[in-house]
Design a protein around this motif. Sequence first.
Motif, PDB file in Angstrom:
ATOM      1  N   CYS A 247       0.720  -0.991   0.070  1.00 22.95           N
ATOM      2  CA  CYS A 247      -0.029  -0.023  -0.067  1.00 22.95           C
ATOM      3  C   CYS A 247       1.009   1.202   0.112  1.00 22.95           C
ATOM      4  CB  CYS A 247      -0.906  -0.036   1.381  1.00 22.95           C
ATOM      5  SG  CYS A 247      -1.942  -1.210   1.378  1.00 22.95           S
ATOM      6  N   ASP A 250      -3.469   5.808   0.544  1.00 26.58           N
ATOM      7  CA  ASP A 250      -4.867   5.309   0.636  1.00 26.58           C
ATOM      8  C   ASP A 250      -5.150   4.318  -0.673  1.00 26.58           C
ATOM      9  OD1 ASP A 250      -4.781   7.144  -1.185  1.00 26.58           O
ATOM     10  OD2 ASP A 250      -6.690   8.261  -0.681  1.00 26.58           O
ATOM     11  N   ARG A 251      -4.006   3.927  -1.227  1.00 35.00           N
ATOM     12  CA  ARG A 251      -4.078   3.108  -2.373  1.00 35.00           C
ATOM     13  C   ARG A 251      -3.273   1.701  -2.271  1.00 35.00           C
ATOM     14  NH1 ARG A 251      -7.132   6.189  -5.777  1.00 35.00           N
ATOM     15  NH2 ARG A 251      -6.825   4.673  -7.468  1.00 35.00           N
ATOM     16  N   PRO A 260      -8.309   2.044  -4.801  1.00 31.51           N
ATOM     17  CA  PRO A 260      -8.512   2.663  -3.674  1.00 31.51           C
ATOM     18  C   PRO A 260      -8.790   2.035  -2.542  1.00 31.51           C
ATOM     19  CG  PRO A 260     -10.233   2.899  -5.174  1.00 31.51           C
ATOM     20  CD  PRO A 260      -9.164   2.525  -5.920  1.00 31.51           C
ATOM     21  N   SER A 263     -12.004   3.375   4.112  1.00 32.11           N
ATOM     22  CA  SER A 263     -11.526   4.582   4.995  1.00 32.11           C
ATOM     23  C   SER A 263     -11.000   3.574   6.089  1.00 32.11           C
ATOM     24  CB  SER A 263     -12.628   5.308   5.498  1.00 32.11           C
ATOM     25  OG  SER A 263     -13.309   5.807   4.530  1.00 32.11           O
ATOM     26  N   PHE A 267      -3.732   3.968   7.629  1.00 31.92           N
ATOM     27  CA  PHE A 267      -3.541   3.144   6.330  1.00 31.92           C
ATOM     28  C   PHE A 267      -2.497   2.065   6.518  1.00 31.92           C
ATOM     29  CE2 PHE A 267      -6.037   6.611   4.541  1.00 31.92           C
ATOM     30  CZ  PHE A 267      -6.903   5.933   3.860  1.00 31.92           C
TER      31      PHE A 267
END
Length: 353
Positions: A247, A250-251, A260, A263, A267
Amino acid sequence: MAILKLHSLRKQFAPNVIPVKDISLTVDDGEFLTLLGPSGCGKSTLLRLIAGLEEPTSGEVIVGENNLTRTPPGDRNMAMVFQSYALYPHMTVAENIATSLKIRKTPKEEIQQRVGAVTDTLGLSHLGDRKPGQLSGGQRQRVALARALVRKPEVFLLDEPLSNLDALLREQVREELKQLFEAQQKPVVYVTHDQTEAMTLSSKVAILLDGLVQQLDPPGRIYTHPANKFVAGFVGSPQMNLLSLECKGDRAILGDFSIPLPSFSVFPSAIDMGIRPEDLSIATEEDKITVEGNVFLVENFGRELLASVKVNGSKDTLRILVSPDREWGKEAIKLAFNRDRIHWFDAKTGDRH
């Protein structure tokens, strides 16, 4: 009413041999619970604990108001159907069915009435004078079921009863079983490693692994909301695509592409992603989450094809169900993700996010 309750059941054969570790569950009147899992997961041992064929190291087996944990199997008023049918070869169909009633010294007139009723229900009336060696596999399985039904037990236990049948006959008997036990309105516990049986027969499914229940839910929820990565990969055919991804912010990174993340308060640096082949599609201009790759294998499932796609910039493969209406070769393809059907799992624990 007979409600089956298991409280913290554990079975230990040796220090490192614990097929059932700590299982608690409830099966209500009319519920059909399937114990599903790979070989060695503890499902057959759990069934034997319920039947009284094994004594638990700890925990309780309760039916209604009665604690049966130390009750001998013959006194539990449970009927068990085995994988091997377990019919007496020297007895006729009618005699096999009546065996348990004769042992209990049931009056002859009542035996005839109950055997007649159950053979009518299962379409065995014309086979009453035959012996097991003169029957087909499906007929022998019906006799084994009839022998269980005639007892009018409080709980039905079935240990892979369809595994000796061929595929076509298995489908037919599966349909009969579903209707039969819906009419009985008794707790049913069914052991299988066949997910099709579990998904089609059950009102609830318990997925087992290493002696523990991984998820206990209706079949539909297990399919759409698997509790962890093991359940996600075990249930579903074709199997869910499961990828371990790094990661960035946020991806999640998949080869030359990014997806994506949902939430998170923080992260993660890595995550496991799952998506079923039917939740991928051929991308259009409107699709927002897409990846590109090359088809390297196409498998024919009859009404649809399963295409395996090597994602550009990655060693990962995605499998997608495609239409058989056109010829598919080794070609470039662009895939779209159904964002609502992506499953995310913790990279360390495997638990669902």
